[in-house]
Write a protein that holds these residues in place. Structure first.
Motif, PDB file in Angstrom:
ATOM      1  N   GLN A  50       9.646 -16.002  33.216  1.00  0.00           N
ATOM      2  CA  GLN A  50      10.698 -16.715  32.482  1.00  0.00           C
ATOM      3  C   GLN A  50      10.124 -17.836  31.624  1.00  0.00           C
ATOM      4  N   GLU A  51       8.987 -18.378  32.060  1.00  0.00           N
ATOM      5  CA  GLU A  51       8.325 -19.451  31.318  1.00  0.00           C
ATOM      6  C   GLU A  51       7.389 -18.927  30.229  1.00  0.00           C
ATOM      7  N   GLY A  52       7.293 -17.613  30.099  1.00  0.00           N
ATOM      8  CA  GLY A  52       6.425 -17.020  29.084  1.00  0.00           C
ATOM      9  C   GLY A  52       4.963 -16.999  29.459  1.00  0.00           C
ATOM     10  N   ARG A  53       4.655 -17.063  30.757  1.00  0.00           N
ATOM     11  CA  ARG A  53       3.259 -17.111  31.221  1.00  0.00           C
ATOM     12  C   ARG A  53       2.780 -15.795  31.807  1.00  0.00           C
ATOM     13  N   VAL A  54       3.552 -14.733  31.657  1.00  0.00           N
ATOM     14  CA  VAL A  54       3.159 -13.435  32.182  1.00  0.00           C
ATOM     15  C   VAL A  54       3.026 -12.458  31.022  1.00  0.00           C
ATOM     16  N   ARG A  55       1.905 -11.790  30.960  1.00  0.00           N
ATOM     17  CA  ARG A  55       1.709 -10.717  29.989  1.00  0.00           C
ATOM     18  C   ARG A  55       1.693  -9.393  30.740  1.00  0.00           C
ATOM     19  N   LEU A  56       2.693  -8.565  30.472  1.00  0.00           N
ATOM     20  CA  LEU A  56       2.756  -7.240  31.058  1.00  0.00           C
ATOM     21  C   LEU A  56       2.148  -6.244  30.082  1.00  0.00           C
ATOM     22  N   VAL A  57       1.227  -5.431  30.578  1.00  0.00           N
ATOM     23  CA  VAL A  57       0.572  -4.447  29.718  1.00  0.00           C
ATOM     24  C   VAL A  57       0.911  -3.045  30.210  1.00  0.00           C
TER      25      VAL A  57
END
Length: 267
Positions: free
Chosen positions: A154-161
Motif C-alpha cells: 500500500q505504501e508503494g514499497r513492493v515490486r511484484l514481478v
C-alpha cells in the motif's frame, strides 16, 4: 579489469544466522535407506553489494519465531551480522524475497528503506484461497510477515514481478517454482562470473547435484525444472549457492577471522 560495466558487478556473501540438527529422512523426497543419519540444516540470508546498490536476498527468521522452533540454534539476526560487516540496515535498498516461508521473511520489516521484490504468483498463492486449505504448506507462512508485505504494498514499497526480471543492473530474479508456487532464484553478476543464489530451489547441494528433490515441495516437476534453470543461469556449478547447506561455509572462504563460520565470500 575494464571499467565498462564494473559498477554493475557485485560482491556476494552468504550469512549464516541459525542452524539446526536434523535427519536425512526429513530433507529428501521419498524413501532414503540412510534416513536416520544426521543431516544438519544451515539457515542463511545473502548480501550483494555493488558500487550503487546494496541488496539483501531473504530476511531469515524473526527472533520471536525462532524461539519456538525446536532445536534451532539462533546465532544472530541478519541485521546484527550486517552491522558487524559494516552494513547498516538503512543502506539496504532492495530486499529480494525468494519465497514467503517464515524462515525467509522474518526480519524484512527491519529494512525500512528497502523495496521488496517478489513474484506475483508467490504473493497471490499465500494470500489466496488455496494455501489456507493445504495444511502441509500453510504452517510455513507467517501471517504477521504477510500483513507487513500488504502494508508495504500500500505504501508503494513492493515490486511484484511476473517471471524473469532485472532488479538493478547486474542482479536479476528468475521464476522457477517447485518448492513454492512462486519460488524465484537470484542471478548476480560478479567479477568471477554469474552467481546463482538458489535459496530453497536447492536446499542442499545434493538436491541439484544428484537430482533429488527436497521433502517439502509445491510441484515435483517444478522442482526438477528449477534444477535445470539454475544450471543454465550460473557460470558453472562452483557459482551455485545452495539454500540451507552447511557445506556453503566449506566451499567458500570466510570474510574475516572474526566472522569465520558465519559469513562466507561467494565471489
Amino acid at each position: 579489469m575494464s571499467s565498462i560495466g564494473a559498477d554493475d558487478e557485485f560482491r556476494v556473501y552468504a550469512i549464516l544466522y541459525a542452524r539446526r540438527d536434523g535427519r536425512r529422512g526429513q530433507h529428501f523426497h521419498g524413501y532414503d535407506a540412510r534416513w536416520d543419519e544426521p543431516h544438519p540444516t544451515a539457515y542463511y540470508v545473502w548480501l550483494a553489494v555493488s558500487a550503487n546498490h546494496t541488496v539483501l536476498v531473504d530476511a531469515g527468521i524473526h527472533p520471536d519465531r525462532a524461539a519456538g522452533v525446536a532445536d534451532l540454534e539462533y546465532l544472530a539476526s541478519p541485521s546484527q551480522t550486517l552491522a558487524e560487516m559494516g552494513v547498516a540496515a538503512e543502506s539496504v535498498d532492495h530486499v529480494v524475497l525468494t519465497h514467503l516461508h517464515y524462515d525467509h521473511t522474518g526480519t524484512a520489516r527491519e529494512f525500512e528503506a528497502a523495496r521488496y521484490v517478489l513474484q506475483r504468483s508467490e504473493l497471490d498463492y499465500w494470500t489466496g484461497p488455496w494455501a489456507e486449505r493445504i495444511a502441509r504448506e500453510r504452517w510455513l507462512a507467517s501471517e504477521s510477515d504477510l500483513a507487513h508485505l500488504r502494508t508495504a504494498q500500500q505504501e508503494g514499497r513492493v515490486r511484484l514481478v511476473d517471471g524473469d526480471a532485472s532488479v538493478v543492473p547486474g542482479l536479476s530474479v528468475h521464476l522457477v517454482g517447485g518448492h513454492t508456487a512462486g519460488m524465484q532464484v537470484v542471478r548476480v553478476r560478479t567479477a568471477q562470473g554469474h552467481v546463482v543464489l538458489a535459496s530453497d530451489a536447492s536446499h542442499f547441494y545434493e538436491n541439484i547435484e544428484d537430482d533429488r528433490p527436497f521433502a517439502i515441495l509445491h510441484s515435483m516437476t517444478g522442482m526438477y525444472g528449477a534444477f535445470d534453470r539454475i544450471k543454465e543461469l550460473s557460470d558453472g556449478p562452483h557459482l551455485v549457492v545452495a539454500g540451507h547447506d552447511p557445506e556453503v561455509l566449506d566451499r567458500f572462504p570466510p570474510l574475516s577471522a572474526s566472522l569465520a563460520g558465519r559469513v562466507a565470500v561467494i565471489a
